[in-house]
Each structure stands twice: as structure tokens, then as C-alpha cells.
Design a protein around this motif. Structure first.
Motif, PDB file in Angstrom:
ATOM      1  N   MET A  30      13.816  21.640  -1.913  1.00  0.00           N
ATOM      2  CA  MET A  30      12.557  21.981  -3.284  1.00  0.00           C
ATOM      3  C   MET A  30      12.474  23.206  -1.847  1.00  0.00           C
ATOM      4  O   MET A  30      11.845  23.394  -0.889  1.00  0.00           O
ATOM      5  N   SER A  31      13.101  24.828  -2.232  1.00  0.00           N
ATOM      6  CA  SER A  31      12.643  25.939  -0.834  1.00  0.00           C
ATOM      7  C   SER A  31      10.713  26.292  -0.816  1.00  0.00           C
ATOM      8  O   SER A  31      10.647  25.668  -2.135  1.00  0.00           O
ATOM      9  N   LYS A  32      10.447  26.452   0.571  1.00  0.00           N
ATOM     10  CA  LYS A  32       9.312  26.782   0.489  1.00  0.00           C
ATOM     11  C   LYS A  32       9.199  27.483  -0.796  1.00  0.00           C
ATOM     12  O   LYS A  32       7.243  27.955  -0.777  1.00  0.00           O
ATOM     13  N   GLU A  33       9.777  28.910  -0.957  1.00  0.00           N
ATOM     14  CA  GLU A  33       9.161  29.779  -2.128  1.00  0.00           C
ATOM     15  C   GLU A  33       9.474  28.882  -3.234  1.00  0.00           C
ATOM     16  O   GLU A  33       8.249  29.486  -3.593  1.00  0.00           O
ATOM     17  N   THR A  34       9.543  28.207  -3.159  1.00  0.00           N
ATOM     18  CA  THR A  34       9.932  27.406  -4.657  1.00  0.00           C
ATOM     19  C   THR A  34       8.319  26.972  -5.034  1.00  0.00           C
ATOM     20  O   THR A  34       7.981  26.356  -5.716  1.00  0.00           O
TER      21      THR A  34
ATOM     22  N   MET B 269       6.146  27.589  -2.759  1.00  0.00           N
ATOM     23  CA  MET B 269       4.552  27.979  -3.128  1.00  0.00           C
ATOM     24  C   MET B 269       4.529  28.880  -4.866  1.00  0.00           C
ATOM     25  O   MET B 269       3.151  28.757  -5.382  1.00  0.00           O
ATOM     26  N   ARG B 270       5.759  28.870  -4.845  1.00  0.00           N
ATOM     27  CA  ARG B 270       5.061  29.719  -6.606  1.00  0.00           C
ATOM     28  C   ARG B 270       4.507  28.865  -7.530  1.00  0.00           C
ATOM     29  O   ARG B 270       3.813  28.927  -8.740  1.00  0.00           O
ATOM     30  N   ALA B 271       5.355  27.522  -7.650  1.00  0.00           N
ATOM     31  CA  ALA B 271       4.607  26.424  -8.458  1.00  0.00           C
ATOM     32  C   ALA B 271       3.175  25.743  -7.757  1.00  0.00           C
ATOM     33  O   ALA B 271       2.679  25.576  -9.047  1.00  0.00           O
ATOM     34  N   ALA B 272       3.048  26.110  -7.010  1.00  0.00           N
ATOM     35  CA  ALA B 272       1.311  25.818  -6.498  1.00  0.00           C
ATOM     36  C   ALA B 272       0.697  27.015  -6.867  1.00  0.00           C
ATOM     37  O   ALA B 272      -0.484  27.028  -7.698  1.00  0.00           O
ATOM     38  N   VAL B 273       1.086  27.605  -7.344  1.00  0.00           N
ATOM     39  CA  VAL B 273       0.407  29.253  -7.357  1.00  0.00           C
ATOM     40  C   VAL B 273       0.424  28.883  -8.961  1.00  0.00           C
ATOM     41  O   VAL B 273      -0.957  29.094  -9.338  1.00  0.00           O
ATOM     42  N   ASN B 274       0.987  29.302  -9.595  1.00  0.00           N
ATOM     43  CA  ASN B 274       1.275  29.140 -11.101  1.00  0.00           C
ATOM     44  C   ASN B 274       0.508  27.663 -11.626  1.00  0.00           C
ATOM     45  O   ASN B 274      -0.137  28.066 -12.555  1.00  0.00           O
ATOM     46  N   GLN B 275       0.607  26.766 -10.841  1.00  0.00           N
ATOM     47  CA  GLN B 275      -0.444  25.513 -11.250  1.00  0.00           C
ATOM     48  C   GLN B 275      -1.771  25.839 -11.310  1.00  0.00           C
ATOM     49  O   GLN B 275      -2.301  25.471 -11.889  1.00  0.00           O
ATOM     50  N   LYS B 276      -2.225  26.817  -9.983  1.00  0.00           N
ATOM     51  CA  LYS B 276      -3.605  27.038 -10.202  1.00  0.00           C
ATOM     52  C   LYS B 276      -3.980  28.295 -10.422  1.00  0.00           C
ATOM     53  O   LYS B 276      -4.779  27.513 -11.161  1.00  0.00           O
ATOM     54  N   LEU B 277      -3.226  29.010 -11.399  1.00  0.00           N
ATOM     55  CA  LEU B 277      -3.329  29.690 -12.055  1.00  0.00           C
ATOM     56  C   LEU B 277      -3.639  28.863 -13.643  1.00  0.00           C
ATOM     57  O   LEU B 277      -4.561  29.252 -14.765  1.00  0.00           O
ATOM     58  N   VAL B 278      -2.927  27.953 -13.876  1.00  0.00           N
ATOM     59  CA  VAL B 278      -2.753  27.451 -15.348  1.00  0.00           C
ATOM     60  C   VAL B 278      -3.851  26.513 -15.062  1.00  0.00           C
ATOM     61  O   VAL B 278      -4.933  26.114 -16.334  1.00  0.00           O
TER      62      VAL B 278
END
Length: 96
Positions: A1-5, A7-16
């Protein structure tokens, strides 16, 4: 998994987790209705159905046909406001 992917997953998880994702979705819905985006897209859907005939259009066809126009019609001001809200949320989280 790329670093960008990641990061997106971590941000999305925090938002949820914090409930911010739902608040942002509600804000987006309200802004899109307010600017007439929803009505424009509804009219475009009707045109597509009329052009192809109700019997010849599936939901998947409609989504494929309408999605690019729907994305293009979102005003830059709405995109900018959502991005600012996400950045503010992330900044707040990093200070906690």
C-alpha cells in the motif's frame, strides 16, 4: 500500500471515528441543494433517460453517464469549503 493510500485511510478513519465525516456529508448535501447542483443533475438524468428510453437504461448505465458531469458541476467554492473544513479538523486533531 502506498504512503498516500495509507494517509488517506488514516484520515478517513479519524473522520469516521469523530463523526466529522457525517457532518461533512450533511454540509455537502446542503451546499449542493443550495447552489442548484441537485436540480441540474436531476434534469440531466431525465435527459439521459429520455434519450435512451426508460426500458434501455439500467442504474449502472445512468451512474456511468451522469457521474462525470456531476463531479464537474460541483462548484469550486463548495470543494474549497470542504477542504478547509477537513484541514481545520486535522489541525485540531493534531493539537489534542
Amino acid at each position: 500500500m502506498s504512503k498516500e493510500t495509507q494517509m488517506r485511510a488514516a484520515v478517513n478513519q479519524k473522520l469516521v471515528e469523530m463523526g466529522e465525516r457525517e457532518r461533512l456529508k450533511e454540509l455537502l448535501r446542503a451546499k449542493l441543494v443550495e447552489c442548484g447542483w441537485r436540480d441540474e443533475l436531476k434534469a440531466h438524468c431525465k435527459d439521459v433517460i429520455k434519450g435512451k428510453g426508460l426500458e434501455h437504461v439500467t442504474v449502472e448505465d445512468l451512474v456511468t453517464e451522469v457521474t462525470p458531469k456531476g463531479r464537474a458541476l460541483v462548484p469550486d467554492s463548495v470543494k474549497k469549503e470542504l477542504l478547509q473544513r477537513i484541514c481545520a479538523f486535522l489541525a485540531q486533531q493534531s493539537t489534542l
